[in-house]
Each structure stands twice: as C-alpha cells, then as structure tokens.
Design an enzyme around this catalytic site. Structure first.
Site, PDB file in Angstrom:
ATOM      1  N   ASP A 127      47.794 123.833  55.198  1.00 29.63           N
ATOM      2  CA  ASP A 127      48.082 123.736  56.622  1.00 29.63           C
ATOM      3  C   ASP A 127      46.806 123.823  57.454  1.00 29.63           C
ATOM      4  O   ASP A 127      45.853 124.519  57.083  1.00 29.63           O
ATOM      5  CB  ASP A 127      49.029 124.876  57.017  1.00 29.63           C
ATOM      6  CG  ASP A 127      49.664 124.647  58.373  1.00 29.63           C
ATOM      7  OD1 ASP A 127      49.665 123.496  58.856  1.00 29.63           O
ATOM      8  OD2 ASP A 127      50.158 125.629  58.959  1.00 29.63           O
TER       9      ASP A 127
ATOM     10  N   ASN B 190      58.267 116.323  57.813  1.00 27.23           N
ATOM     11  CA  ASN B 190      57.122 115.615  58.385  1.00 27.23           C
ATOM     12  C   ASN B 190      57.449 114.204  58.852  1.00 27.23           C
ATOM     13  O   ASN B 190      56.655 113.576  59.560  1.00 27.23           O
ATOM     14  CB  ASN B 190      55.962 115.557  57.388  1.00 27.23           C
ATOM     15  CG  ASN B 190      55.254 116.879  57.215  1.00 27.23           C
ATOM     16  OD1 ASN B 190      54.576 117.111  56.210  1.00 27.23           O
ATOM     17  ND2 ASN B 190      55.392 117.789  58.179  1.00 27.23           N
TER      18      ASN B 190
END
Length: 249
Positions: free
Chosen positions: A20, A68
């Site tokens: 991330d 996503n």
C-alpha cells in the site's frame, strides 16, 4: 499444530504483503498515481529477491483487489499495462532463480493479453522448486471463500476433517497458511486479503509507503516475527504439560 514458535524456528513459511501507498507516494511528489505504481514495481522486485534469499517458501503479493475495479478507468488500464510489461520483464529472472509464479483471483474480466501472459508465466515456471511467488489479481478474501464454498458443497467433500477439506478448494490450495502479513502505507486493516488463510497470521503494519520499502525494513519485519510467541489459542506451558502427561493404568 505447534504451541509456540521459538526465535530459532521463526522464519515464516508464508509471507503476505499488502503493498500500500503507491498512489500517496506519487501524489506527495507531484507525480501521477501511475508513476507511483511503477515505483512500487521496483520495490516489489527487491522484495522478491530479499525473501527468496532468506529462504521464505511462499510470498503472496496483493497487487489488485476485487474492490480496485472502482478506481478511475485510466488508473486501472495503466495498472493492467504495467502487469503485462512486468510479467514479460521479470519472468526470465524468476525462472533463472527457480521461482514459481502463481496468480490467484478472478481473472475472467482481465484484458485478453493479460490473461494470456498470466497463463504463459504460470506454465513456464510451474516446475520451479524455489520460492513460490503468488500474485493476487482481482482477488478478494470473501470472493475466495464463496467460490471455495460453492465448489466444496458441489463436490460433497466434507471428509474426516471438514476444515482441512474446505481449505483444499481455496485459491491457495496446497500452500501453507499465512504466518506473517505485512501492510505498508500506515493503514491498519487487511482489506479483504486472505481472510481464511491469515486467521492466525502475525500482523505487521509499517508506516512507510511501499515504493520506499527497503531490505532493512523487511529484515526488521522478520526479526519482529521471530520475537513473537505463536500460541494458536493455547496457553503456553499448560498445553505442553498436558502433552507430557502419561495416562494412569
């Protein structure tokens, strides 16, 4: 199942990483999010080499989640282009190092060229006996459990140990459960990643954005893992004492 893990036995068999912070890394530098993902790819390359050299058996990387798909179309398309080029560029070295490459997730909606590259990479490295690198693309932990449940029920395969039998229908069938789950970027959640497989994982949250992760950061993560006592719900000492008891005649 072991009651404790001593530092001498504490190399994780399976490390999973939520990589991330690529977008925030780029935004902090006035760059596009796509530039952040490209920088993150370089960090990924170094991480794979590091864990292979340490002797970790399985490394799972969260590259694109089922959530996503909600990102801007331009970013998603740029990611898919990056995945294709990354597979083409990295596969020769992975094969040379004896690393097997596996992809998990719902790939049906991916562009055809990406699906082709995935299948070719898996086939080209299937016989490798070194570390297994598992790339989670279009993956979600809930999706994984649901698809496994449907297949398990259809097969009627409860077996003597239903939990073990069920695990054989997950996308990670045949792989060890996650020992160490690392998330970079400062967030403290696992975001629908390997929900079943990480049930007893040690969770390590690192503030550093993924593109800035170094071998020293990862080495410190392994040292932190080695310091942990993993009891799997048991009480240290009590379970060992129970195991030593000899039944009376």
């Amino acid at each position: 199942m072991p009651v404790t893990t001593s530092p001498s036995e504490a190399l994780p068999a399976h490390v999973a990483i939520v990589m991330d912070g690529n977008g925030r890394w780029a935004e902090a530098r006035g760059l596009s999010r796509s530039e952040g993902h490209r920088a993150g790819l370089e960090a990924t390359r170094h991480a794979v080499r590091f864990f292979a050299e340490q002797g970790v058996g399985t490394l799972t990387l969260f590259a694109f989640s089922s959530e996503n798909w909600g990102r801007p179309r331009e970013e998603v398309e740029a990611l898919f282009d990056l995945f294709v080029s990354a597979i083409e560029a990295e596969l020769p070295e992975l094969i040379e190092r004896g690393i097997a490459l596996t992809f998990i997730g719902d790939r049906a909606s991916f562009p055809s060229d990406l699906q082709t590259r995935i299948a070719e990479a898996e086939q080209a490295s299937v016989a490798n006996e070194g570390m297994r690198v598992v790339v989670a693309l279009g993956y979600g932990g809930r999706w994984d459990i649901l698809q496994a449940a449907r297949r398990w029920v259809a097969a009627g395969d409860e077996g003597a140990n239903p939990e073990t039998s069920f695990a054989g229908y997950l996308s990670t069938a045949g792989m060890p459960d996650v020992d160490l789950l690392i998330r970079t970027g400062g967030e403290r959640r696992i975001s629908n990643f390997l929900l079943w497989q990480a049930a007893y994982a040690e969770l390590l949250f690192i503030e550093t954005f993924w593109p800035d992760i170094t071998a020293d950061d990862l080495r410190q993560g392994l040292a932190w893992y080695a310091s942990r006592q993993r009891r799997f719900g048991c009480v240290t000492g009590a379970a060992e004492a129970s195991a030593r008891e000899v039944p009376s005649a």
